[in-house]
Design a protein around this motif. Sequence first.
Motif, PDB file in Angstrom:
ATOM      1  N   GLY A  60      47.793  23.293  40.865  1.00 28.90           N
ATOM      2  CA  GLY A  60      48.622  22.391  40.360  1.00 28.90           C
ATOM      3  C   GLY A  60      49.146  22.037  39.273  1.00 28.90           C
ATOM      4  N   THR A  61      48.131  22.543  38.445  1.00 27.05           N
ATOM      5  CA  THR A  61      48.417  22.354  36.853  1.00 27.05           C
ATOM      6  C   THR A  61      48.974  23.614  36.378  1.00 27.05           C
ATOM      7  OG1 THR A  61      46.201  22.846  36.228  1.00 27.05           O
ATOM      8  CG2 THR A  61      46.824  20.379  36.933  1.00 27.05           C
ATOM      9  N   SER A 117      46.911  19.808  46.049  1.00 25.23           N
ATOM     10  CA  SER A 117      47.647  19.741  44.719  1.00 25.23           C
ATOM     11  C   SER A 117      48.951  20.322  44.754  1.00 25.23           C
ATOM     12  CB  SER A 117      46.547  20.214  43.521  1.00 25.23           C
ATOM     13  OG  SER A 117      46.366  21.556  43.681  1.00 25.23           O
ATOM     14  N   ALA A 118      49.087  21.499  45.457  1.00 23.34           N
ATOM     15  CA  ALA A 118      50.487  22.562  45.562  1.00 23.34           C
ATOM     16  C   ALA A 118      50.505  22.905  46.736  1.00 23.34           C
ATOM     17  CB  ALA A 118      50.131  23.280  44.446  1.00 23.34           C
ATOM     18  N   GLY A 171      50.812  18.700  38.801  1.00 23.74           N
ATOM     19  CA  GLY A 171      49.850  18.400  39.684  1.00 23.74           C
ATOM     20  C   GLY A 171      48.269  17.882  39.064  1.00 23.74           C
ATOM     21  N   THR A 205      54.024  19.945  43.660  1.00 19.97           N
ATOM     22  CA  THR A 205      52.901  19.572  43.103  1.00 19.97           C
ATOM     23  C   THR A 205      52.946  18.122  43.373  1.00 19.97           C
ATOM     24  OG1 THR A 205      53.789  18.931  41.043  1.00 19.97           O
ATOM     25  CG2 THR A 205      52.956  21.047  41.086  1.00 19.97           C
ATOM     26  N   SER A 210      47.871  28.761  42.381  1.00 24.36           N
ATOM     27  CA  SER A 210      48.015  27.637  41.467  1.00 24.36           C
ATOM     28  C   SER A 210      46.888  26.411  41.977  1.00 24.36           C
ATOM     29  CB  SER A 210      49.310  26.845  41.512  1.00 24.36           C
ATOM     30  OG  SER A 210      49.416  25.846  40.591  1.00 24.36           O
TER      31      SER A 210
END
Length: 944
Positions: A70-71, A96-97, A89, A113, A68
């Motif tokens: 984060g998004t 971000s994650a 995120g 996130t 990932s």
Amino acid sequence: MKKTVSVIFFLTSIIAFSQGEANIWYFGQNAGIDFKSGNPIAISDGQLNTLEGCSSFSDANGNLLFYSDGTTVWNANHVSMPNGVFLRGDSSSTQSAMIIPKPNSTTEYYIFTVGSLPGRNPGFNYYTIDMSKDSGLGDVVAGPIDLNEGRADEWSEKVAAINGEECETFWVISYVSNEFKSYKITKNGVATNPVSSIVNYTAQDRRGYLKISPDGKKIAIAHMADQQMILYDFDNSTGIVSNQQFLNLQAPSNKPYGVEFSGNGEKLYVHATNDFYSDDFIEWNNPSNHFSTLYQFDVSLPTIQEINNSRFEIDSQNLYRGALQLGPDQKIYRALSASYNNGGSYLGVIENPENDGLSCNYKHNAVNLGTKKSTQGLPPFIASIFYLIEITNEASNEIITNQSIKLCTGSDYTFNAQSLSGDPVFNWKYKDSIISNQPSITFSNIQKSEAGLYKLEVDLVDDCDKIILYKGEFEVEVFDPPVAPTTIIYDQCDIDENSLDGVTVFNLNSKIPEITNNDSNLEVTFFESEEAIENNKPIENPTEYITASNPQLFFKMIDTRSDCFAIESMELNAYPTSLDIYNNIYVCENDLGFDTETSSGSGNGTFDFEAKRASIDDIFFNYDIIVEFYENSQDAQLQTNKIVGIQDYSDMEIYVRISNKDNNNCISAGKFNLVVNEIPLPNSVNENVILCIGNKEDAPQEYTVELDGNTYVQGDQFQWYFNNTPIANATNPIHFANKEGQYQVIVTRNFENDLNTFIDNSSCNGFSKFKVVASNIPVIYSENVLIKDDSDNNTILINPYELGIGNYEYSLDDYYGTYQDEPYFENVSAGFHTVFVFDKNGCGFDQLEVSILGFPKFFTPNNDGTNDTWRIPGANTDFYPTSNIYIFDRFGKLITIINPNSEGWDGTFNGKLLPSSDYWFSVELIDKQGNTRLKKGHFSLIRR
């Protein structure tokens, strides 16, 4: 000599991974690497394209589960999971994650996130992923769960994770403003009430990595734009962060971003930058605007001062900010980006993170990413995944995991593993073959053929009923110990205050070249006994070791390249000495007046010790010796502060040490004196000597001036020189100079230097210089004086070139008055004046009376003593033998004729007072040279 080393392997219960979970990384612009083969291999199938934040996770066997930015969450087929888009995120977030497996579950995972700036999904949230869904590819089944406590806009871009001390627990840590937030994860899920640790620093910048050491004991946080890198302690039983310590970075690379610990937690690495910030993306993307440094700190040291002092610059060059991440191979990888969105085609790697300084072996372009690019971020993992077994030396407690250890051939070594609860299975491997299943292995009489990489794998069911694989390794290098010479004899001459007692001082270090055969890689330590060797008590001051003859002193020779050593004994012999007497050296005192007007003794003389060395060496022509000179007996014994070459000394005694060239043993000792003969110092003067030669009109004759060059020492010989040429028969202390020029007297003093039948007849010279300047009495004549009178500014000018050859000064009317250098006088009153001319050199003076004419404008005949008559100042028969002075009234009637020697006209005619009125005069003056002076005019008679 053999030695035995015991090593203990410390195992803790905080590890619950096999490290396969960190096998596959996705990051940057579709870049990735796979560690399944043991080395990172570039992969390019990922969908993730990010400038910073990224995360990925695999199963225990290293098979990809999901990743990932984060998004978005992508599954193993690189397709976004159901419900796996628009997470809170941000790919522009530093971290971000973070992915965490749910304890006691084989299918559920949490993804935490971290957002970015306000307006771009700020704050801290988590989601639940169930890998049993979507045919085993996973589904985001819950979330987001808000952990922000209403402070989303303050939240940082940081997240880290570690195993908890309790079974089946994790800690996930993030940071907001001035607080660490530790969230405990158990089989029951995520505790939404975090443990808060308030620290004494409020961050202004969100960016920069947060990392925990694999052993869960320390936490490091980078506040990038704040230019702050801070180290804390972490308690994985409580989640509390404490003990704030600031690390010093060096400008310009003082904005920390990437952070990582070595596998054993002892070293901390920081990627810091001086990134240029503006709203101009063209500037952001210019590589020349960015400069980064990779730092190493030893965080195992006890104080922050020592930690900061350990800072070492591993690498510095034009780079943008970048992440650091520990890999399953225990190497640390570095993201390489030239600028904001200009990624690099390689990763850097720190090959041996546990080693000090440059021995950590950083390689810059180490991992080729093919057509894909590394940007700023690398995926973070649960730090416990990378925990190393601590292999420590039982004697020194030195951790050697992932280290290279140096062993010595012929010695015995034993390595032990600590007893573990449960039923551990030990597998010691060498060259990929199991060599032992016991808790220990032993090397007996180790040989170079046994060098190489040794690995230990321990399978264990821990207290949490988890099967854990522990790993550790170390590299063995085997070296031959140095070969020490078996016969070292140190013969020393006793030349101290009691040279006959056989007790003297030895400089043991002077034998090191012989012991080591001048090998700079060998170090030597001296011991008085074998017991002292066993207790490691060397002789404290080997350069000044005082003893009588000692038949057995010990030395230990260590090879600094391997720490292998050899021990042997040496023999000391102290011989009573009757010092030989060598011929003295006599020299003249150095003359400091070389560039001056007279000699000046320095008190020192210049001695040629090399010539003296040669003369003594000739005495021992049948021996191969070394002759050395020293200022005192102690230096001679210790062979320190040798005198060589040509040196300046005052009177003193010099010691001679004569040694065997082969082994530096003392053969003989002696001494001689340095004798400085004083140079003669004749009288001198600090100024010119004046030779007065009369005046220019005198008849030619010889004038002289006395020059005194006496030394007042009987036997001194004198020779005078004129302009560097000897003056015949001028051999007296006093010389009478008869002409101008440069005179010099050179004085020779003879010495009979007689000591111990050695006679050196020598002489020393001194000098004085005298500058003789001729001068004479001035002669002044009236024709050499120019007078301007009857004016508003009467002046007198004397022609100096007609006076003589002296240096003259001038005065008007005052023999004792103030004299001036200029032969010119202004504003001189009418009348008679005397000009004085003096020779500054003291040869005499001359004077001349001069006349300044004046014609008064009025007179007041009232008998008050002022202007009672009208007369012409400066006129008399001496200056003007012939004169005609007539006075008329205004009608042209002749009133009177004035004698220039008289008091003048009193304003009467035939005994009667004439009235106030204007009257006229007519003057004719003829001087001695027949020069005529005519003047007509008028004046006023004023009666009051």
